[in-house]
Design an enzyme around this catalytic site. Sequence first.
Site, mmCIF file in Angstrom:
data_model
loop_
_atom_site.group_PDB
_atom_site.id
_atom_site.type_symbol
_atom_site.label_atom_id
_atom_site.label_comp_id
_atom_site.label_asym_id
_atom_site.label_seq_id
_atom_site.Cartn_x
_atom_site.Cartn_y
_atom_site.Cartn_z
ATOM 1 C CB CYS A 137 67.607 -4.086 -43.812
ATOM 2 S SG CYS A 137 67.873 -4.424 -42.093
ATOM 3 C CG HIS A 224 71.373 -0.318 -42.774
ATOM 4 N ND1 HIS A 224 70.160 0.441 -43.190
ATOM 5 C CD2 HIS A 224 70.926 -1.985 -42.129
ATOM 6 C CE1 HIS A 224 69.510 -1.032 -42.345
ATOM 7 N NE2 HIS A 224 70.273 -1.888 -41.824
ATOM 8 C CD GLU A 226 70.515 2.758 -45.283
ATOM 9 O OE1 GLU A 226 70.171 2.082 -44.447
ATOM 10 O OE2 GLU A 226 71.229 1.804 -46.086
#
Length: 732
Positions: A137, A224, A226
């Site tokens: 990001c 993202h 994660e």
Amino acid sequence: MSFLSGKSRSSSATSTPNAAVVGSRSSDAVEVNVGSKTIATTTTLPVNGNGFLPSDNVDKVAILDAGSQYGKVIDRRIRELNVYTDILPLETPLSVLLEKKYKAVIISGGPSSVYGEGVLSFDAQIFNSPVPVLGICYGFQLLNKVYGGTIAKTSRRNDGQTEVAVDESSPLFKKLKTQQQVLLTHGDSVIAPVPAELKVIAKYHELVVGLANEKNKKYGLQFHPEVDLTTNGAQIFSNFLFDIAEVKPNFRMNEREKECLHFLKTNIKNKTVLLLASGGVDSTVCAALLSKVVPKDKLIVLHIDNGFMRKNESQEVVKNLSKLGLNVIHRNYSERFHYARRRRPEEDDGAEYVSVMSPTLSETIDPEEKRKIIGDTFMELANHVLKDELKLDMTDVLLCQGTLRPDLIESASKIASHKADAIKTHHNDTNFVRLLRDKGLVIEPLKDFHKDEVRKLGMDLGLPEEMVYRHPFPGPGLAVRVICASEPYKARDYDRTVILLRIICSFSDPVWHLSVLHESVKQSLTPEEITFLEAATREHKIAGHVLPIRSVGVQGDGRSFKHVAALSTDESSRIPWLVLFRLAELIPRICQSISRVAYAFGPRIIYEVEFITETTLTPFHVVTKIQEVDAIAQQVLWDSGCYRKIAQMPVILIPVEFDVDTVDPQYPGRKHSVVLRPFISNDFMTGKAAIPGQDLPEEVVIKMAQSVAEVGGVSRVLYDLTCKPPGTTEWE
């Protein structure tokens, strides 16, 4: 050339990352020389609070924190792959990373922009080093900027789960198919053409969302990996760590229960401990841990009823905690909370107040002010019990809290990050609590945990399953599930937003085809989205209304406080849920003043909603109404056997009366509407609204809506369609 290929800029001297870039923000900083530049770094680098260091033969990865809401999630995902991590400030210089022998660097997302005022400090030499780098990001945009690329705001935001196309030949996407479900949440975008040294490895239609300099092992992703909403994020991290960075998975996490018990024994010793127990899984797990290390005469378990609990909730909490063998002090301070105020610190978020004293809670409109009053009042009343009843002083007692990592992140606690935006203040991280924490009077054994980790720990401790999987309930209780308002809210671009929403909901109507705004909407859509809107709005008659209220959201790692859109149809017997959910994805991307979308049960809404029902927590009927509708909805969910199908179901009372034909601002709205928010999440950092007919039986949802609608003073029942992001789990 594959469709992922993109034109690149010609190589230039400015595109080589060979100098440090210095921004204006730092904290607890000392100056460090990097080449010919001076940058700031913190005196104590690790900020993840792990309290121990690995042995020399363990490979380490550095996570550079740019203020992401998901920084600790990155840390967790990597540790789950048996790799040790440290979360360090973004401005950590390359020299330190090399000295500490980090095998790879991951740069997190964050709320800031990589251009303009307030750009964060970082060492650009990291991108010209032998250390493999993955930028996420904000880190992705840094990579592009340092190599000479362009970043700018575009006509639409991206917030939510999205399908992107990845280059299967890239080492980062090994074992993955071309189409991938990921989380995008950003306003700034990389603008093509990209620098010559970088290769496009992922795209969202024409938008570049993945870049790589594969020779130098430098990678960047706009999305993202994660979070849970990126379905194959673990594989992406595995590819980066083990194949690209050649990190060895030689770190093992200790058993969490033993780690927590060791932490408590080390910090408590022979002191008295006060646990403020809400009855939720977090405080219940804390209670179970404390009971193993603290003698009964040294453990005070206090449950305070603030008047905003669910119907009969406090009695149930006390009963459940007593089953664990705990002596619980139960105090009902409902009236004290209703008339509570707080003294505002001079530095309170930089706000300028007319008075240093807040209004009473029962008169307060602002959601942040409500949370802060409740949080501080909890602590003041706990101190009252200690001092006046137990003859103890707060300074003689350790306060134990079931604070989780998301609480600290969303409250912008310095424990979690020095650069994160405050999304909302949690009752366990108010200024009062922070002062106690600074004095070493607070212990929080779960502060590095997410909700699903706490539940696993609860099961390991042998707690009853119904306690462990009890739906989360906010500390301030139903007080933050009543949207208070004294006047209608209309953003500066309200009129434009109203028209944009109408265009989206009736996109195929020829009446719009000569409109400049229709063309503007069309230009911000992908070809597939245009096809969807044209087909959906031909088949379904959908009305869209901008409600004159605001709701809290999280977009691009920052807090938003924007309008809510209400959709309605005449198809009560066949609600087009999938169409509505798709519209809920598109509307916040195009309408910049809307961050949440809900469906209103019943016939299509005809009249504009111009005014609101003035609402505070003062009238007795407001609190009893939210308790009643919440109890009804929760009971229907429980009786259906679907309680465990979702993670949580906030029920919200909003100051909106529908179906009233009036333009008189003096019209006294009397009714409220109720919003149901069945929500699916594991770690509560991201999640999605439950889809009727897929995640929950549609008949259960309809029954909830019908049962709630029968309560007196309810205008309509709505169903929240919004993912997180852009909407938070709670509305305030």
